[in-house]
Write an enzyme that holds these catalytic residues in place. Structure first.
Site, mmCIF file in Angstrom:
data_model
loop_
_atom_site.group_PDB
_atom_site.id
_atom_site.type_symbol
_atom_site.label_atom_id
_atom_site.label_comp_id
_atom_site.label_asym_id
_atom_site.label_seq_id
_atom_site.Cartn_x
_atom_site.Cartn_y
_atom_site.Cartn_z
ATOM 1 N N ALA A 186 3.068 -0.511 5.034
ATOM 2 C CA ALA A 186 2.695 -0.538 6.460
ATOM 3 C C ALA A 186 2.204 -1.911 6.917
ATOM 4 O O ALA A 186 2.225 -2.211 8.114
ATOM 5 C CB ALA A 186 1.637 0.523 6.738
ATOM 6 N N HIS A 243 12.638 -2.652 1.971
ATOM 7 C CA HIS A 243 12.121 -1.323 2.292
ATOM 8 C C HIS A 243 13.011 -0.264 1.683
ATOM 9 O O HIS A 243 14.237 -0.428 1.638
ATOM 10 C CB HIS A 243 12.051 -1.108 3.808
ATOM 11 C CG HIS A 243 11.132 -2.071 4.467
ATOM 12 N ND1 HIS A 243 9.765 -1.945 4.409
ATOM 13 C CD2 HIS A 243 11.386 -3.219 5.138
ATOM 14 C CE1 HIS A 243 9.215 -2.981 5.037
ATOM 15 N NE2 HIS A 243 10.176 -3.763 5.482
ATOM 16 N N LEU A 244 12.387 0.801 1.232
ATOM 17 C CA LEU A 244 13.136 1.946 0.700
ATOM 18 C C LEU A 244 13.852 2.665 1.844
ATOM 19 O O LEU A 244 15.031 2.999 1.744
ATOM 20 C CB LEU A 244 12.163 2.909 0.005
ATOM 21 C CG LEU A 244 11.411 2.315 -1.195
ATOM 22 C CD1 LEU A 244 10.070 2.999 -1.386
ATOM 23 C CD2 LEU A 244 12.241 2.428 -2.447
ATOM 24 N N SER A 245 13.112 2.917 2.921
ATOM 25 C CA SER A 245 13.681 3.616 4.072
ATOM 26 C C SER A 245 14.263 2.598 5.049
ATOM 27 O O SER A 245 13.955 1.400 4.963
ATOM 28 C CB SER A 245 12.583 4.437 4.768
ATOM 29 O OG SER A 245 11.590 3.577 5.307
ATOM 30 N N HIS A 264 4.145 -4.129 9.479
ATOM 31 C CA HIS A 264 4.175 -3.992 10.928
ATOM 32 C C HIS A 264 3.029 -4.700 11.641
ATOM 33 O O HIS A 264 3.036 -4.800 12.860
ATOM 34 C CB HIS A 264 4.209 -2.504 11.283
ATOM 35 C CG HIS A 264 5.192 -1.729 10.441
ATOM 36 N ND1 HIS A 264 6.540 -1.993 10.453
ATOM 37 C CD2 HIS A 264 5.010 -0.758 9.483
ATOM 38 C CE1 HIS A 264 7.157 -1.197 9.585
ATOM 39 N NE2 HIS A 264 6.249 -0.448 8.971
ATOM 40 N N ASP A 281 1.276 -15.230 7.203
ATOM 41 C CA ASP A 281 0.781 -16.612 7.071
ATOM 42 C C ASP A 281 0.806 -17.067 5.608
ATOM 43 O O ASP A 281 1.134 -18.218 5.316
ATOM 44 C CB ASP A 281 -0.657 -16.730 7.593
ATOM 45 C CG ASP A 281 -0.728 -16.842 9.106
ATOM 46 O OD1 ASP A 281 0.337 -16.960 9.757
ATOM 47 O OD2 ASP A 281 -1.857 -16.799 9.642
ATOM 48 N N GLU A 329 12.134 -9.521 2.129
ATOM 49 C CA GLU A 329 11.404 -8.297 2.484
ATOM 50 C C GLU A 329 12.293 -7.095 2.185
ATOM 51 O O GLU A 329 13.458 -7.089 2.568
ATOM 52 C CB GLU A 329 11.065 -8.333 3.979
ATOM 53 C CG GLU A 329 10.364 -7.087 4.471
ATOM 54 C CD GLU A 329 10.141 -7.125 5.994
ATOM 55 O OE1 GLU A 329 9.882 -8.213 6.538
ATOM 56 O OE2 GLU A 329 10.253 -6.062 6.614
ATOM 57 N N ARG A 369 7.542 1.154 13.420
ATOM 58 C CA ARG A 369 8.095 0.642 12.160
ATOM 59 C C ARG A 369 9.271 -0.309 12.367
ATOM 60 O O ARG A 369 9.740 -0.946 11.446
ATOM 61 C CB ARG A 369 8.566 1.799 11.272
ATOM 62 C CG ARG A 369 7.435 2.650 10.770
ATOM 63 C CD ARG A 369 7.925 3.631 9.720
ATOM 64 N NE ARG A 369 7.048 4.778 9.673
ATOM 65 C CZ ARG A 369 5.936 4.848 8.945
ATOM 66 N NH1 ARG A 369 5.581 3.849 8.178
ATOM 67 N NH2 ARG A 369 5.181 5.927 8.973
ATOM 68 N N PRO A 380 0.788 -1.226 0.000
ATOM 69 C CA PRO A 380 0.000 0.000 0.000
ATOM 70 C C PRO A 380 0.824 1.282 0.000
ATOM 71 O O PRO A 380 1.869 1.358 0.633
ATOM 72 C CB PRO A 380 -0.819 -0.109 1.290
ATOM 73 C CG PRO A 380 -0.112 -1.104 2.136
ATOM 74 C CD PRO A 380 0.552 -2.050 1.194
ATOM 75 N N ASN A 381 0.302 2.240 -0.743
ATOM 76 C CA ASN A 381 0.841 3.607 -0.839
ATOM 77 C C ASN A 381 2.139 3.716 -1.641
ATOM 78 O O ASN A 381 2.641 4.813 -1.856
ATOM 79 C CB ASN A 381 1.013 4.250 0.552
ATOM 80 C CG ASN A 381 -0.307 4.354 1.278
ATOM 81 O OD1 ASN A 381 -1.259 4.908 0.725
ATOM 82 N ND2 ASN A 381 -0.395 3.797 2.468
HETATM 83 C C1 DQA Z 1 8.167 1.219 3.712
HETATM 84 C C2 DQA Z 1 8.272 1.448 5.223
HETATM 85 C C3 DQA Z 1 6.896 1.279 5.883
HETATM 86 O O1 DQA Z 1 6.997 1.520 7.282
HETATM 87 C C4 DQA Z 1 5.906 2.269 5.302
HETATM 88 O O2 DQA Z 1 4.621 2.060 5.865
HETATM 89 C C5 DQA Z 1 5.866 2.236 3.815
HETATM 90 C C6 DQA Z 1 7.115 2.112 3.072
HETATM 91 C C7 DQA Z 1 9.507 1.482 2.996
HETATM 92 O O3 DQA Z 1 9.666 1.019 1.866
HETATM 93 O O4 DQA Z 1 10.385 2.161 3.544
HETATM 94 O O5 DQA Z 1 4.809 2.386 3.210
HETATM 95 O O6 DQA Z 1 7.814 -0.143 3.488
#
Ligand code: DQA
Length: 150
Positions: free
Chosen positions: A79, A102-104, A82, A89, A100, A113, A12-13
Site C-alpha cells: 500500500a 505488483h501481484l494484482s 499509493h 525519495d 516496481e 490503487r 507491508p502485509n
Molecule cells: C499490491 C497492491 C497494493 O495496492 C496492495 O496494498 C498490496 C499488494 C500487489 O502486489 O498487488 O499490499 O502491492
C-alpha cells in the site's frame, strides 16, 4: 557469468500472502514466492537478496543500505505504492535501477490503487501477473543492465 546482484523488497502485509484476500492475491504464501524468485534468479545467473518489512522507515533504511552494493532493486511496496513519497525519495536518491512490481493488476482495482507515487522514480512497473511479476522484473533488470548473455 554475469555478477549482477538484485535486492527484492516486499512491503507491508506481503508476509500475509496465502492468508490475506486469496481471491486477489492467490493461495501461495511468501515463502513459496521467495523460493520461486530464488529459482528464477539462479536460472538467470543472478545473485538475489530478499527483504520484507511492514515498516516504512525500515524499507527506507534497507534502500539506503543498498547504495553501492546492488545493481538493481525489485520492489513491491504494497500500500506504500499509493502514498509514500518518502520511499519514492529514497529510490530517487540512491540511483539504483528499480522495478516496481505488483501481484494484482493495480490498474483494474479501486481508484486509490491506480495511482503509484513510486512508479515515476522506477525504470518500469510490472503489475498483475501474481508471483510471475517478480520473474518478469528479474528478466527486465538483467536485459536493461546489458549484462544478459543472450
Ligand atoms: C499490491 C497492491 C497494493 O495496492 C496492495 O496494498 C498490496 C499488494 C500487489 O502486489 O498487488 O499490499 O502491492
Amino acid at each position: 557469468m554475469n555478477e549482477m546482484k538484485v535486492l527484492v523488497i516486499h512491503g507491508p502485509n506481503l508476509n500475509l500472502l496465502g492468508i490475506r484476500e486469496k481471491d486477489i492475491y492467490g493461495n501461495h504464501d511468501l515463502s513459496f514466492v521467495n523460493e520461486y524468485i530464488r529459482q528464477e534468479a539462479e536460472t538467470l545467473g543472478l545473485e538475489v537478496e530478499i527483504f520484507q518489512s511492514n515498516h516504512e522507515g525500515e524499507i527506507i533504511d534497507r534502500l539506503q543500505h543498498a547504495m553501492g552494493k546492488v545493481d538493481g532493486i525489485i520492489m513491491n511496496p504494497g500500500a506504500f505504492t499509493h502514498y509514500s513519497y518518502a520511499i519514492a525519495d529514497a529510490i530517487a536518491g540512491i540511483s539504483i535501477p528499480t522495478v516496481e512490481v505488483h501481484l494484482s493488476n493495480i490498474h483494474g482495482r479501486e481508484e486509490f490503487r491506480r495511482k503509484s507515487v513510486i512508479a515515476p522514480v522506477c525504470i518500469g512497473q510490472i503489475s498483475g501477473f501474481a508471483h510471475v511479476s517478480y520473474a518478469l522484473a528479474l528478466r527486465a533488470l538483467l536485459e536493461v543492465s546489458g549484462k544478459s548473455e543472450r
